[in-house]
Scaffold this active site. Structure first.
Site, PDB file in Angstrom:
ATOM      1  N   ASN A  44      44.198  34.659  43.071  1.00  0.00           N
ATOM      2  CA  ASN A  44      44.837  35.465  42.037  1.00  0.00           C
ATOM      3  C   ASN A  44      45.213  34.600  40.840  1.00  0.00           C
ATOM      4  O   ASN A  44      45.505  33.414  40.972  1.00  0.00           O
ATOM      5  CB  ASN A  44      46.036  36.250  42.575  1.00  0.00           C
ATOM      6  CG  ASN A  44      47.161  35.399  43.134  1.00  0.00           C
ATOM      7  OD1 ASN A  44      46.926  34.370  43.752  1.00  0.00           O
ATOM      8  ND2 ASN A  44      48.386  35.850  42.948  1.00  0.00           N
ATOM      9  N   VAL A  45      45.145  35.217  39.667  1.00  0.00           N
ATOM     10  CA  VAL A  45      45.498  34.569  38.404  1.00  0.00           C
ATOM     11  C   VAL A  45      46.416  35.541  37.676  1.00  0.00           C
ATOM     12  O   VAL A  45      45.976  36.569  37.178  1.00  0.00           O
ATOM     13  CB  VAL A  45      44.244  34.252  37.556  1.00  0.00           C
ATOM     14  CG1 VAL A  45      44.640  33.630  36.228  1.00  0.00           C
ATOM     15  CG2 VAL A  45      43.294  33.338  38.326  1.00  0.00           C
ATOM     16  N   GLU A  46      47.713  35.203  37.656  1.00  0.00           N
ATOM     17  CA  GLU A  46      48.691  36.102  37.056  1.00  0.00           C
ATOM     18  C   GLU A  46      48.761  35.938  35.542  1.00  0.00           C
ATOM     19  O   GLU A  46      48.272  34.964  34.978  1.00  0.00           O
ATOM     20  CB  GLU A  46      50.075  35.838  37.668  1.00  0.00           C
ATOM     21  CG  GLU A  46      50.142  36.218  39.121  1.00  0.00           C
ATOM     22  CD  GLU A  46      51.504  36.018  39.733  1.00  0.00           C
ATOM     23  OE1 GLU A  46      51.703  36.518  40.849  1.00  0.00           O
ATOM     24  OE2 GLU A  46      52.375  35.367  39.123  1.00  0.00           O
ATOM     25  N   CYS A  55      43.429  39.915  40.594  1.00  0.00           N
ATOM     26  CA  CYS A  55      43.589  39.737  42.033  1.00  0.00           C
ATOM     27  C   CYS A  55      42.551  38.750  42.553  1.00  0.00           C
ATOM     28  O   CYS A  55      41.508  38.538  41.936  1.00  0.00           O
ATOM     29  CB  CYS A  55      43.420  41.076  42.750  1.00  0.00           C
ATOM     30  SG  CYS A  55      44.654  42.317  42.316  1.00  0.00           S
ATOM     31  N   GLU A  57      40.546  39.130  44.959  1.00  0.00           N
ATOM     32  CA  GLU A  57      39.278  39.808  45.249  1.00  0.00           C
ATOM     33  C   GLU A  57      38.439  39.974  43.986  1.00  0.00           C
ATOM     34  O   GLU A  57      37.207  39.962  44.059  1.00  0.00           O
ATOM     35  CB  GLU A  57      39.547  41.169  45.897  1.00  0.00           C
ATOM     36  CG  GLU A  57      40.301  41.087  47.220  1.00  0.00           C
ATOM     37  CD  GLU A  57      41.821  41.103  47.061  1.00  0.00           C
ATOM     38  OE1 GLU A  57      42.491  41.419  48.058  1.00  0.00           O
ATOM     39  OE2 GLU A  57      42.346  40.805  45.967  1.00  0.00           O
ATOM     40  N   CYS A  89      44.473  45.561  47.528  1.00  0.00           N
ATOM     41  CA  CYS A  89      45.064  46.735  46.883  1.00  0.00           C
ATOM     42  C   CYS A  89      43.982  47.790  46.655  1.00  0.00           C
ATOM     43  O   CYS A  89      42.795  47.552  46.906  1.00  0.00           O
ATOM     44  CB  CYS A  89      45.732  46.333  45.561  1.00  0.00           C
ATOM     45  SG  CYS A  89      44.581  45.870  44.241  1.00  0.00           S
ATOM     46  N   CYS A  92      41.150  46.746  44.301  1.00  0.00           N
ATOM     47  CA  CYS A  92      40.264  45.775  44.936  1.00  0.00           C
ATOM     48  C   CYS A  92      39.417  46.401  46.037  1.00  0.00           C
ATOM     49  O   CYS A  92      38.265  46.009  46.238  1.00  0.00           O
ATOM     50  CB  CYS A  92      41.072  44.598  45.460  1.00  0.00           C
ATOM     51  SG  CYS A  92      41.692  43.581  44.105  1.00  0.00           S
TER      52      CYS A  92
END
Length: 130
Positions: A44-46, A55, A57, A89, A92
């Site tokens: 994940n990369v926020e 996300c 995925e 989620c 995803c």
């Protein structure tokens, strides 16, 4: 082909350590085997806006196409500092359906579960007009 679930989990845990999660402090990693035997992964990369967060995925599906395409066969997703099994989620699940279809197996606490069970009555290209 029986997936190497332990190997996939180790790959997911490894990539989770590279996650960029300064807002939630919830690193996520995902790893999957492709129908040709390759392993693809993502973390994940926020983003400060949260809604633009990628996300794990999403990164995995990008890695799938970057590395030659194919169909996902088996997937493991882990999250948190303890790298527990995590469920994709809804967004995803739709991405994974497109990349692996109904038979893609996802490792859960109850064992492998096919995507058809995680996303029943999925919307896919068959819904589009010809």
């Amino acid at each position: 082909m029986t997936p190497d679930w332990a190997g996939l989990r180790a790959a997911a845990e490894d990539v989770a350590r590279r996650a960029y999660a300064p807002y939630s402090n919830y690193p996520v990693g995902a790893a999957a085997v492709v129908d040709d035997g390759r392993v693809v992964s993502g973390c994940n990369v926020e983003n400060a806006s949260y809604g633009l967060t990628l996300c794990a995925e999403c990164g995995l599906v990008s890695d799938l196409h970057r590395s030659g395409g194919g169909r996902l066969v088996a997937l493991v997703c882990v999250g948190g500092e303890d790298a527990h099994l995590a469920m994709p989620c809804g967004r995803c699940r739709q991405l994974l359906w497109e990349a692996g279809g109904a038979t893609l197996e996802v490792l859960t606490d109850d064992g492998p579960v096919p995507m058809a069970e995680l996303l029943p009555r999925a919307w896919d290209s068959g819904e589009l007009p010809a």
